[in-house]
Design a protein around this motif. Structure first.
Motif, PDB file in Angstrom:
ATOM      1  N   ASN A 214       0.797  -1.214   0.000  1.00 32.13           N
ATOM      2  CA  ASN A 214       0.000   0.000   0.000  1.00 32.13           C
ATOM      3  C   ASN A 214       0.833   1.270   0.000  1.00 32.13           C
ATOM      4  N   THR A 215       2.040   1.216  -0.521  1.00 33.55           N
ATOM      5  CA  THR A 215       2.840   2.414  -0.726  1.00 33.55           C
ATOM      6  C   THR A 215       3.293   2.453  -2.172  1.00 33.55           C
ATOM      7  N   VAL A 216       3.574   3.662  -2.623  1.00 34.12           N
ATOM      8  CA  VAL A 216       4.044   3.853  -3.991  1.00 34.12           C
ATOM      9  C   VAL A 216       5.284   4.727  -3.927  1.00 34.12           C
ATOM     10  N   ASP A 217       6.312   4.352  -4.663  1.00 32.40           N
ATOM     11  CA  ASP A 217       7.505   5.181  -4.785  1.00 32.40           C
ATOM     12  C   ASP A 217       7.343   6.076  -6.001  1.00 32.40           C
ATOM     13  N   VAL A 218       7.486   7.378  -5.791  1.00 32.66           N
ATOM     14  CA  VAL A 218       7.432   8.338  -6.896  1.00 32.66           C
ATOM     15  C   VAL A 218       8.670   9.217  -6.820  1.00 32.66           C
ATOM     16  N   GLN A 219       9.036   9.769  -7.951  1.00 35.25           N
ATOM     17  CA  GLN A 219      10.201  10.638  -8.003  1.00 35.25           C
ATOM     18  C   GLN A 219       9.748  12.014  -8.482  1.00 35.25           C
ATOM     19  N   ILE A 220      10.072  13.030  -7.684  1.00 36.36           N
ATOM     20  CA  ILE A 220       9.725  14.406  -8.005  1.00 36.36           C
ATOM     21  C   ILE A 220      10.984  15.243  -7.847  1.00 36.36           C
ATOM     22  N   MET A 221      11.368  15.918  -8.917  1.00 37.50           N
ATOM     23  CA  MET A 221      12.574  16.756  -8.921  1.00 37.50           C
ATOM     24  C   MET A 221      13.782  15.979  -8.382  1.00 37.50           C
ATOM     25  N   ASP A 222      13.962  14.786  -8.914  1.00 40.69           N
ATOM     26  CA  ASP A 222      15.113  13.931  -8.596  1.00 40.69           C
ATOM     27  C   ASP A 222      15.160  13.450  -7.149  1.00 40.69           C
ATOM     28  N   LYS A 223      14.053  13.544  -6.439  1.00 35.26           N
ATOM     29  CA  LYS A 223      13.967  12.999  -5.089  1.00 35.26           C
ATOM     30  C   LYS A 223      12.935  11.894  -5.064  1.00 35.26           C
ATOM     31  N   GLN A 224      13.245  10.834  -4.339  1.00 31.34           N
ATOM     32  CA  GLN A 224      12.357   9.689  -4.220  1.00 31.34           C
ATOM     33  C   GLN A 224      11.451   9.873  -2.999  1.00 31.34           C
ATOM     34  N   TYR A 225      10.149   9.618  -3.174  1.00 31.21           N
ATOM     35  CA  TYR A 225       9.188   9.698  -2.083  1.00 31.21           C
ATOM     36  C   TYR A 225       8.404   8.391  -2.033  1.00 31.21           C
ATOM     37  N   CYS A 226       8.255   7.858  -0.832  1.00 27.53           N
ATOM     38  CA  CYS A 226       7.451   6.660  -0.618  1.00 27.53           C
ATOM     39  C   CYS A 226       6.141   7.124   0.027  1.00 27.53           C
ATOM     40  N   ILE A 227       5.032   6.936  -0.680  1.00 23.12           N
ATOM     41  CA  ILE A 227       3.752   7.499  -0.261  1.00 23.12           C
ATOM     42  C   ILE A 227       2.736   6.379  -0.054  1.00 23.12           C
ATOM     43  N   ALA A 228       2.055   6.426   1.086  1.00 22.04           N
ATOM     44  CA  ALA A 228       0.984   5.464   1.351  1.00 22.04           C
ATOM     45  C   ALA A 228      -0.153   5.740   0.384  1.00 22.04           C
ATOM     46  N   CYS A 229      -0.686   4.661  -0.190  1.00 23.87           N
ATOM     47  CA  CYS A 229      -1.706   4.836  -1.215  1.00 23.87           C
ATOM     48  C   CYS A 229      -2.479   3.524  -1.398  1.00 23.87           C
ATOM     49  N   PRO A 230      -3.824   3.604  -1.413  1.00 25.22           N
ATOM     50  CA  PRO A 230      -4.596   2.396  -1.723  1.00 25.22           C
ATOM     51  C   PRO A 230      -4.239   1.906  -3.130  1.00 25.22           C
ATOM     52  N   SER A 231      -4.232   0.612  -3.312  1.00 25.70           N
ATOM     53  CA  SER A 231      -3.813   0.053  -4.602  1.00 25.70           C
ATOM     54  C   SER A 231      -4.656   0.553  -5.765  1.00 25.70           C
ATOM     55  N   GLU A 232      -5.945   0.811  -5.517  1.00 24.58           N
ATOM     56  CA  GLU A 232      -6.804   1.277  -6.616  1.00 24.58           C
ATOM     57  C   GLU A 232      -6.513   2.727  -7.022  1.00 24.58           C
ATOM     58  N   GLU A 233      -5.740   3.455  -6.213  1.00 25.30           N
ATOM     59  CA  GLU A 233      -5.390   4.840  -6.521  1.00 25.30           C
ATOM     60  C   GLU A 233      -3.956   4.991  -7.024  1.00 25.30           C
ATOM     61  N   ARG A 234      -3.259   3.890  -7.174  1.00 27.37           N
ATOM     62  CA  ARG A 234      -1.849   3.921  -7.565  1.00 27.37           C
ATOM     63  C   ARG A 234      -1.624   4.681  -8.870  1.00 27.37           C
ATOM     64  N   ASP A 235      -2.386   4.371  -9.905  1.00 28.22           N
ATOM     65  CA  ASP A 235      -2.206   5.034 -11.200  1.00 28.22           C
ATOM     66  C   ASP A 235      -2.449   6.539 -11.093  1.00 28.22           C
ATOM     67  N   ASN A 236      -3.479   6.918 -10.330  1.00 24.14           N
ATOM     68  CA  ASN A 236      -3.770   8.345 -10.162  1.00 24.14           C
ATOM     69  C   ASN A 236      -2.637   9.057  -9.433  1.00 24.14           C
ATOM     70  N   LEU A 237      -2.093   8.432  -8.392  1.00 20.98           N
ATOM     71  CA  LEU A 237      -0.990   9.036  -7.657  1.00 20.98           C
ATOM     72  C   LEU A 237       0.240   9.192  -8.549  1.00 20.98           C
ATOM     73  N   GLU A 238       0.554   8.168  -9.307  1.00 23.45           N
ATOM     74  CA  GLU A 238       1.712   8.245 -10.196  1.00 23.45           C
ATOM     75  C   GLU A 238       1.523   9.337 -11.249  1.00 23.45           C
ATOM     76  N   SER A 239       0.322   9.452 -11.768  1.00 25.18           N
ATOM     77  CA  SER A 239       0.020  10.504 -12.741  1.00 25.18           C
ATOM     78  C   SER A 239       0.155  11.882 -12.106  1.00 25.18           C
ATOM     79  N   ALA A 240      -0.353  12.041 -10.896  1.00 29.07           N
ATOM     80  CA  ALA A 240      -0.254  13.317 -10.189  1.00 29.07           C
ATOM     81  C   ALA A 240       1.208  13.674  -9.922  1.00 29.07           C
ATOM     82  N   ALA A 241       2.000  12.686  -9.541  1.00 26.33           N
ATOM     83  CA  ALA A 241       3.424  12.931  -9.269  1.00 26.33           C
ATOM     84  C   ALA A 241       4.149  13.358 -10.543  1.00 26.33           C
ATOM     85  N   ARG A 242       3.833  12.724 -11.672  1.00 26.17           N
ATOM     86  CA  ARG A 242       4.460  13.120 -12.943  1.00 26.17           C
ATOM     87  C   ARG A 242       4.067  14.552 -13.313  1.00 26.17           C
ATOM     88  N   TYR A 243       2.801  14.896 -13.107  1.00 26.95           N
ATOM     89  CA  TYR A 243       2.317  16.235 -13.414  1.00 26.95           C
ATOM     90  C   TYR A 243       3.029  17.265 -12.535  1.00 26.95           C
TER      91      TYR A 243
END
Length: 103
Positions: free
Chosen positions: A5-34
């Motif tokens: 239930n966590t997702v690793d995303v990278q924003i401005m060359d920094k890695q963040y591990c964020i708690a996230c329900p599995s059904e929201e994973r794609d949305n979180l990754e999209s938001a992080a890219r944006y």
């Protein structure tokens, strides 16, 4: 390593591990890219220095975009409701006139 239930995303060359329900994973990754894209645009403009300031400016820009989109959608919805009410009024008026009643 990613925990359940966590997702690793990278924003401005920094890695963040964020708690996230599995059904929201794609949305979180999209938001992080944006967010990453917006922050990089601001940083590359050279007008804002410092990661904190870049993050705040990105947040303000994104909020501004969302508020204006919401205002446009609200305005469109009001116009559609007004149009529907006008059509209902016209239909009721036509019905009253055709049945011999006067409004």
């Amino acid at each position: 390593m990613t925990q359940p239930n966590t997702v690793d995303v990278q924003i401005m060359d920094k890695q963040y591990c964020i708690a996230c329900p599995s059904e929201e994973r794609d949305n979180l990754e999209s938001a992080a890219r944006y967010l990453d894209r917006k922050m990089r645009e601001i940083r590359s403009s050279g007008k804002v220095i410092g990661a904190d300031r870049v993050a705040v400016m990105a947040a303000l820009n994104i909020t501004h975009e969302l508020l204006h989109k919401h205002q446009r959608e609200s305005s469109n919805a009001r116009e559609q409701v007004k149009s529907l009410l006008d059509r209902v009024d016209d239909a009721l008026s036509d019905d009253a006139n055709s049945s011999g009643n006067t409004p």
